[in-house]
Design an enzyme around this catalytic site. Structure first.
Site, short mmCIF file in Angstrom:
data_model
loop_
_atom_site.label_atom_id
_atom_site.label_comp_id
_atom_site.label_asym_id
_atom_site.label_seq_id
_atom_site.Cartn_x
_atom_site.Cartn_y
_atom_site.Cartn_z
N HIS A 18 -12.49 -0.61 -10.51
CA HIS A 18 -12.61 -1.38 -9.49
C HIS A 18 -14.10 -1.53 -9.04
CE1 HIS A 18 -12.28 -3.50 -5.81
NE2 HIS A 18 -10.84 -3.92 -6.27
N ASP A 47 -3.22 -3.74 -9.96
CA ASP A 47 -2.50 -4.13 -10.95
C ASP A 47 -1.73 -3.03 -11.89
OD1 ASP A 47 -3.04 -7.06 -10.08
OD2 ASP A 47 -5.07 -6.35 -10.99
#
Ligand code: ACO
Length: 427
Positions: A315, A373
């Site tokens: 991320h 996710d």
């Protein structure tokens, strides 16, 4: 006011820039007059060090793995509020103060959940083979033709109607987009059902508006399934200035219809580097197929001559465990115990991947942890949601956040059209 000084080592010139105060996180240097003062641009492709706006909606501390909505930690939000309460919190700044306010807001969304029949005709015209995300972004853009108002920047009530309408209709649009993609007839909303339950109903019901029959009679949508999906929506509701939110703001900055900006946000989310990763994670877990293949797979991820990436990992902001991933992993284990059975093989592969990755030098050095996710697909599969709907589910969850960010942008009298510069290196 504190300042920073920029020194041009070529000319010896010095320039002072204000430091903007913030309530949390790093301060920002106000470079809005950098070019005017110095004649040079700042260069930051991908905007890794650039704040594009001031915002009060959500806050991420990437080092500590912290996410706040309106100042409240995400885990407290998930424990205390339903998704529709969170939607109200984000778009109005206030969560419902009591049960009555909560019910009133949710009922408003139920009543706004229907689609104009002409819009349904548009959806029907798309090819069956289309991905639901393509149908969805097109349908949201088309919604701007049905609600050609919300253009008066002084009428703040219009923003609320705009936001509530799209938050209410998005589950219907997702369900219709999916049913169309498999050639199934549309199931209209049932306003006797709550926001989340209604969505599952529109996905699952048979023509005649009945749920599946078994030898024990008609199946129910269980409160546990509703609670699980409600929490997943809440965990996706807002996340600072990510790629899709920035897209919404950038497109809105030109003064377009808000639904055109939201449609652009949906398209930005679709990419596998962003919300589209949830679909790819499941593909990858299936491709690995067995725990014994995990280490081979990790070696491939680390091979720099291979562009292959571990989906659901890494991320831009989090350099520690994404708190949403932590919450989703806990939810997965909790639901499994309570009777919503997860796919044991996929779950085992995911946990083995995580374990290997978290102890591997490659991942540690780069601060790569599971993101939101990574585990969501395993829960969605257990809720019998098809893989092609994983990213549209993210859209439902994120719509309150996008709407809140859009309202914040529209209300800001100092907001300018987004117009970055370039470093020209051509002929
Ligand atoms: N697998 C393997 N290596 C990775 C991964 C990954 N998932 N993510 C980053 N890296 C490596 C990069 O190769 C790079 O290595 P290097 O320094 O040796 O070149 C380093 O980590 C930094 O990566 P960047 O691409 O510079 O990080 P960036 O912040 O630009 O990208 C992103 C973030 C797009 C999320 C990236 O981590 C990624 O592609 N992840 C997989 C897709 C994914 O899960 N996306 C969902 C994100 S959450 C969301 O949007 C809702």
């Amino acid at each position: 006011m504190a300042t920073v000084t920029l020194i041009n080592n070529e000319t010896g010139e010095k320039f002072d820039f204000d430091l903007i105060e913030c309530t949390r996180g790093p301060k920002a240097v106000d470079f809005s007059k950098l070019f005017e003062k110095t004649g040079i641009f700042s260069y930051d492709p991908g905007y890794g060090s650039t704040a594009g706006c001031q915002s009060t909606i959500s806050y991420i501390n990437g080092q500590e793995g912290q996410l706040l909505y309106k100042g409240m930690p995400i885990q407290d939000i998930v424990d205390k509020y339903s998704f529709t309460d969170v939607a109200k919190l984000l778009i109005t700044g206030e969560a419902p103060k009591n049960k009555d306010e909560s019910v009133e807001f949710e009922l408003e969304l139920r009543h706004r959940s229907f689609l104009n029949e002409r819009l349904i005709n548009i959806l029907s015209a798309f090819p069956d083979s289309a991905h639901p995300m393509a149908n969805l972004s097109s349908a949201v853009a088309a919604l701007s033709t049905f609600h050609y108002d919300y253009r008066d920047p002084d009428n703040r009530d219009e923003y609320q109607v705009m936001a509530r309408r799209i938050i209410a209709k998005i589950p219907t649009l997702v369900a219709f987009s999916y049913r169309h993609s498999i050639g199934a007839p549309f199931i209209y909303p049932d306003i006797s059902r709550g926001y989340v339950e209604n969505f599952l109903y529109m996905l699952r019901a048979y023509p005649g508006n009945r749920l599946k029959y078994t030898k024990d009679g008609e199946t129910e949508i269980t409160p546990l399934e509703v609670e699980a999906l409600d929490k997943i929506f809440t965990l996706h509701a807002d996340h600072g200035q990510n790629a899709s939110t920035t897209t919404v703001r950038n497109v809105a900055s030109t003064g377009v219809h808000p639904y055109a900006a939201l449609s652009a946000g949906i398209n930005a989310l679709w990419g596998p580097s962003h919300g589209g990763a949830n679909e790819k994670v499941l593909d990858q877990l299936r491709e690995i197929g067995d725990v014994k293949n995990v280490s081979k797979f990790i070696e491939r991820v680390k091979d720099k001559s291979d562009p292959f990436r571990l989906m659901g990992f890494g991320h831009r902001v989090y350099k520690s465990y994404d708190p949403r991933a932590k919450a989703i992993k806990n939810l997965k284990n909790e639901l499994n115990k309570k009777g919503i059975k997860m796919d044991a093989r996929l779950s085992e592969i995911a946990e083995a991947l995580e374990e290997v990755a978290l102890s591997d030098e490659y991942f540690i050095k780069r601060g790569l942890y599971p993101n939101v996710d990574f585990y969501s697909g395993i829960i969605l599969t257990a809720l019998k949601i098809p893989v092609s709907l994983f990213t549209p589910i993210f859209v439902i969850g994120r719509m309150p956040g996008w709407s809140a960010q859009l309202i914040e942008h529209l209300k800001n009298p100092h907001a300018r059209i987004t117009r970055p510069r370039q470093v020209y290196v051509g002929k």
